[in-house]
Scaffold this motif. Sequence first.
Motif, PDB file in Angstrom:
ATOM      1  N   THR A 113      -3.284  -1.781  11.239  1.00 25.00           N
ATOM      2  CA  THR A 113      -4.843  -2.286  11.117  1.00 25.00           C
ATOM      3  C   THR A 113      -5.487  -0.827  11.227  1.00 25.00           C
ATOM      4  OG1 THR A 113      -4.655  -2.874  13.473  1.00 25.00           O
ATOM      5  CG2 THR A 113      -4.569  -4.784  11.930  1.00 25.00           C
ATOM      6  N   ASN A 114      -5.093   0.047  11.893  1.00 24.35           N
ATOM      7  CA  ASN A 114      -5.835   1.389  11.764  1.00 24.35           C
ATOM      8  C   ASN A 114      -5.850   2.216  10.583  1.00 24.35           C
ATOM      9  OD1 ASN A 114      -3.383   2.437  11.820  1.00 24.35           O
ATOM     10  ND2 ASN A 114      -3.572   3.491  13.905  1.00 24.35           N
ATOM     11  N   GLY A 115      -5.301   1.661   9.480  1.00 25.84           N
ATOM     12  CA  GLY A 115      -5.059   2.305   8.208  1.00 25.84           C
ATOM     13  C   GLY A 115      -4.020   3.157   8.047  1.00 25.84           C
ATOM     14  N   GLU A 116      -3.182   3.331   9.100  1.00 27.91           N
ATOM     15  CA  GLU A 116      -1.789   4.019   8.907  1.00 27.91           C
ATOM     16  C   GLU A 116      -1.021   3.054   8.100  1.00 27.91           C
ATOM     17  OE1 GLU A 116       1.801   6.290  11.451  1.00 27.91           O
ATOM     18  OE2 GLU A 116       0.535   4.752  12.296  1.00 27.91           O
ATOM     19  N   VAL A 117      -0.336   3.732   7.004  1.00 27.61           N
ATOM     20  CA  VAL A 117       0.770   3.076   6.236  1.00 27.61           C
ATOM     21  C   VAL A 117       1.909   4.167   6.286  1.00 27.61           C
ATOM     22  CG1 VAL A 117       1.618   2.051   3.957  1.00 27.61           C
ATOM     23  CG2 VAL A 117      -0.952   1.914   4.650  1.00 27.61           C
ATOM     24  N   ARG A 118       2.862   3.685   7.198  1.00 29.83           N
ATOM     25  CA  ARG A 118       4.111   4.378   7.715  1.00 29.83           C
ATOM     26  C   ARG A 118       5.332   4.218   6.904  1.00 29.83           C
ATOM     27  NH1 ARG A 118       5.685   4.211  13.891  1.00 29.83           N
ATOM     28  NH2 ARG A 118       3.331   4.592  13.904  1.00 29.83           N
ATOM     29  N   GLN A 119       5.742   5.185   6.183  1.00 24.31           N
ATOM     30  CA  GLN A 119       7.019   4.790   5.526  1.00 24.31           C
ATOM     31  C   GLN A 119       8.310   4.707   6.378  1.00 24.31           C
ATOM     32  OE1 GLN A 119       8.110   7.747   2.088  1.00 24.31           O
ATOM     33  NE2 GLN A 119      10.289   7.632   2.934  1.00 24.31           N
ATOM     34  N   GLN A 120       9.093   3.983   6.155  1.00 26.10           N
ATOM     35  CA  GLN A 120      10.426   3.636   7.073  1.00 26.10           C
ATOM     36  C   GLN A 120      11.206   5.339   7.447  1.00 26.10           C
ATOM     37  OE1 GLN A 120      13.802   0.592   7.603  1.00 26.10           O
ATOM     38  NE2 GLN A 120      14.014   1.485   5.913  1.00 26.10           N
ATOM     39  N   PHE A 121      11.488   5.499   8.335  1.00 30.32           N
ATOM     40  CA  PHE A 121      12.121   6.389   8.651  1.00 30.32           C
ATOM     41  C   PHE A 121      12.856   6.229  10.272  1.00 30.32           C
ATOM     42  CE2 PHE A 121      13.945  10.343  10.354  1.00 30.32           C
ATOM     43  CZ  PHE A 121      14.301  11.202   9.354  1.00 30.32           C
ATOM     44  N   SER A 122      14.112   5.613  10.149  1.00 24.89           N
ATOM     45  CA  SER A 122      14.576   5.141  11.488  1.00 24.89           C
ATOM     46  C   SER A 122      15.953   5.326  11.677  1.00 24.89           C
ATOM     47  CB  SER A 122      14.127   3.661  11.614  1.00 24.89           C
ATOM     48  OG  SER A 122      14.790   3.141  12.811  1.00 24.89           O
ATOM     49  N   THR A 170      21.373   5.098   9.193  1.00 28.64           N
ATOM     50  CA  THR A 170      20.113   5.942   8.964  1.00 28.64           C
ATOM     51  C   THR A 170      19.340   5.059   7.860  1.00 28.64           C
ATOM     52  OG1 THR A 170      20.556   7.311   7.187  1.00 28.64           O
ATOM     53  CG2 THR A 170      20.789   8.164   9.567  1.00 28.64           C
ATOM     54  N   TYR A 171      18.300   4.867   8.183  1.00 31.11           N
ATOM     55  CA  TYR A 171      17.215   3.818   7.371  1.00 31.11           C
ATOM     56  C   TYR A 171      16.053   4.433   7.065  1.00 31.11           C
ATOM     57  CZ  TYR A 171      20.808   0.748   9.398  1.00 31.11           C
ATOM     58  OH  TYR A 171      21.993   0.327   9.636  1.00 31.11           O
ATOM     59  N   THR A 172      15.881   4.741   5.627  1.00 24.19           N
ATOM     60  CA  THR A 172      14.749   5.690   5.143  1.00 24.19           C
ATOM     61  C   THR A 172      14.238   5.197   3.720  1.00 24.19           C
ATOM     62  OG1 THR A 172      16.347   7.098   4.092  1.00 24.19           O
ATOM     63  CG2 THR A 172      15.765   7.641   6.370  1.00 24.19           C
ATOM     64  N   ASN A 173      14.437   3.921   3.520  1.00 25.49           N
ATOM     65  CA  ASN A 173      14.086   3.227   2.180  1.00 25.49           C
ATOM     66  C   ASN A 173      12.390   3.504   1.975  1.00 25.49           C
ATOM     67  OD1 ASN A 173      13.333   1.429   0.124  1.00 25.49           O
ATOM     68  ND2 ASN A 173      14.205  -0.194   0.997  1.00 25.49           N
ATOM     69  N   PRO A 174      12.293   4.311   0.866  1.00 23.73           N
ATOM     70  CA  PRO A 174      10.798   4.521   0.645  1.00 23.73           C
ATOM     71  C   PRO A 174       9.964   3.286   0.338  1.00 23.73           C
ATOM     72  CG  PRO A 174      12.188   5.436  -1.122  1.00 23.73           C
ATOM     73  CD  PRO A 174      13.115   4.860   0.100  1.00 23.73           C
ATOM     74  N   PRO A 176       0.820  -1.186  -0.014  1.00 25.10           N
ATOM     75  CA  PRO A 176       0.191  -0.050  -0.188  1.00 25.10           C
ATOM     76  C   PRO A 176       0.823   1.420  -0.044  1.00 25.10           C
ATOM     77  CG  PRO A 176       0.040  -1.166   2.102  1.00 25.10           C
ATOM     78  CD  PRO A 176       0.829  -1.865   1.149  1.00 25.10           C
ATOM     79  N   THR A 177       0.342   2.291  -0.390  1.00 24.76           N
ATOM     80  CA  THR A 177       0.953   3.553  -0.275  1.00 24.76           C
ATOM     81  C   THR A 177       1.011   4.368   0.829  1.00 24.76           C
ATOM     82  OG1 THR A 177       0.162   3.962  -2.744  1.00 24.76           O
ATOM     83  CG2 THR A 177       1.108   5.975  -1.542  1.00 24.76           C
ATOM     84  N   ALA A 178       2.191   4.661   1.102  1.00 22.10           N
ATOM     85  CA  ALA A 178       2.466   5.525   2.717  1.00 22.10           C
ATOM     86  C   ALA A 178       1.611   6.559   2.772  1.00 22.10           C
ATOM     87  CB  ALA A 178       3.982   5.852   2.757  1.00 22.10           C
ATOM     88  N   ASN A 179       1.029   6.831   4.000  1.00 24.39           N
ATOM     89  CA  ASN A 179       0.069   7.986   4.145  1.00 24.39           C
ATOM     90  C   ASN A 179       0.883   8.704   5.569  1.00 24.39           C
ATOM     91  OD1 ASN A 179      -0.806   6.560   6.489  1.00 24.39           O
ATOM     92  ND2 ASN A 179      -2.316   5.697   5.251  1.00 24.39           N
ATOM     93  N   SER A 180       1.892   8.313   6.189  1.00 21.20           N
ATOM     94  CA  SER A 180       2.710   8.757   7.078  1.00 21.20           C
ATOM     95  C   SER A 180       4.165   8.498   7.090  1.00 21.20           C
ATOM     96  CB  SER A 180       1.978   8.525   8.294  1.00 21.20           C
ATOM     97  OG  SER A 180       2.391   7.308   8.916  1.00 21.20           O
ATOM     98  N   VAL A 181       4.931   9.300   7.886  1.00 14.38           N
ATOM     99  CA  VAL A 181       5.918   9.026   8.109  1.00 14.38           C
ATOM    100  C   VAL A 181       6.458   9.582   9.638  1.00 14.38           C
ATOM    101  CG1 VAL A 181       7.043  11.336   7.353  1.00 14.38           C
ATOM    102  CG2 VAL A 181       8.687   9.406   7.535  1.00 14.38           C
ATOM    103  N   VAL A 182       7.040   8.701  10.585  1.00  9.60           N
ATOM    104  CA  VAL A 182       7.175   8.868  11.994  1.00  9.60           C
ATOM    105  C   VAL A 182       8.772   8.633  11.817  1.00  9.60           C
ATOM    106  CG1 VAL A 182       6.721   8.375  14.240  1.00  9.60           C
ATOM    107  CG2 VAL A 182       5.022   8.441  12.753  1.00  9.60           C
ATOM    108  N   PRO A 183       9.629   9.603  12.681  1.00  9.37           N
ATOM    109  CA  PRO A 183      11.032   9.637  12.976  1.00  9.37           C
ATOM    110  C   PRO A 183      11.030   8.426  14.083  1.00  9.37           C
ATOM    111  CG  PRO A 183      10.672  11.925  12.915  1.00  9.37           C
ATOM    112  CD  PRO A 183       9.152  11.301  12.734  1.00  9.37           C
ATOM    113  N   SER A 184      11.807   7.404  13.781  1.00  8.34           N
ATOM    114  CA  SER A 184      11.717   6.332  14.868  1.00  8.34           C
ATOM    115  C   SER A 184      13.166   5.985  15.195  1.00  8.34           C
ATOM    116  CB  SER A 184      10.970   5.259  14.247  1.00  8.34           C
ATOM    117  OG  SER A 184       9.794   5.472  13.921  1.00  8.34           O
ATOM    118  N   THR A 185      13.459   5.127  16.025  1.00  9.82           N
ATOM    119  CA  THR A 185      14.838   4.582  16.405  1.00  9.82           C
ATOM    120  C   THR A 185      14.672   3.068  16.668  1.00  9.82           C
ATOM    121  OG1 THR A 185      14.406   4.807  18.863  1.00  9.82           O
ATOM    122  CG2 THR A 185      15.372   6.756  17.473  1.00  9.82           C
ATOM    123  N   THR A 186      15.877   2.307  16.507  1.00  7.43           N
ATOM    124  CA  THR A 186      16.104   1.131  17.051  1.00  7.43           C
ATOM    125  C   THR A 186      17.477   1.239  17.818  1.00  7.43           C
ATOM    126  OG1 THR A 186      17.199   0.529  15.003  1.00  7.43           O
ATOM    127  CG2 THR A 186      15.131  -0.266  15.293  1.00  7.43           C
TER     128      THR A 186
END
Length: 156
Positions: free
Chosen positions: A92-101, A81-85, A13-23
């Motif tokens: 399940t709530n409908g959010e499709v998040r693009q990786q930004f970690s 940095t891991y930002t592969n689009p 599915p097409t991303a509809n959000s991006v959230v800065p994240s960490t590991t």
Amino acid sequence: MTRIDYIDDPDAPTANSVVPSTTAIVTNNEGHILLVRRRDNNLWALPGGGMELGESITETAVREVKEETGLTVDITGLVGTYTNPNHVMAYTNGEVRQQFSLCFTTRLIGGTLAIDDESTDIAWTSPTTLDQLSIHPSMRLRITHYLQHRPHPYLG
């Protein structure tokens, strides 16, 4: 809430959000890496999660390690940095998040191992047994980069 990770999948599915994240890479004196088994996808992963308003990205990593493992750490470096689009996570709530970690190395300060409501298990894992575990390719990439002791952070 469960999620499905898609990487390089033309049917994702097409991303509809991006959230800065960490590991975070947390190791013990024997060189074992701390992994948690995520409740949302049943895969082993490094501790981590999304940034909250009012905190720095390194504070995010420290907080997420504490919440997910019960351990206190200091940040010591950047694995990459891991930002592969082409890597998205569909919730399940409908959010499709693009990786930004960002993946950090840490120094263990203390604490007592404990899992939170996002995990079903936690384990110190020898690098020699990682191939036996179900780990998403994007998480395995971070661990591989850490184990390579790269002279510079991965930028991708």
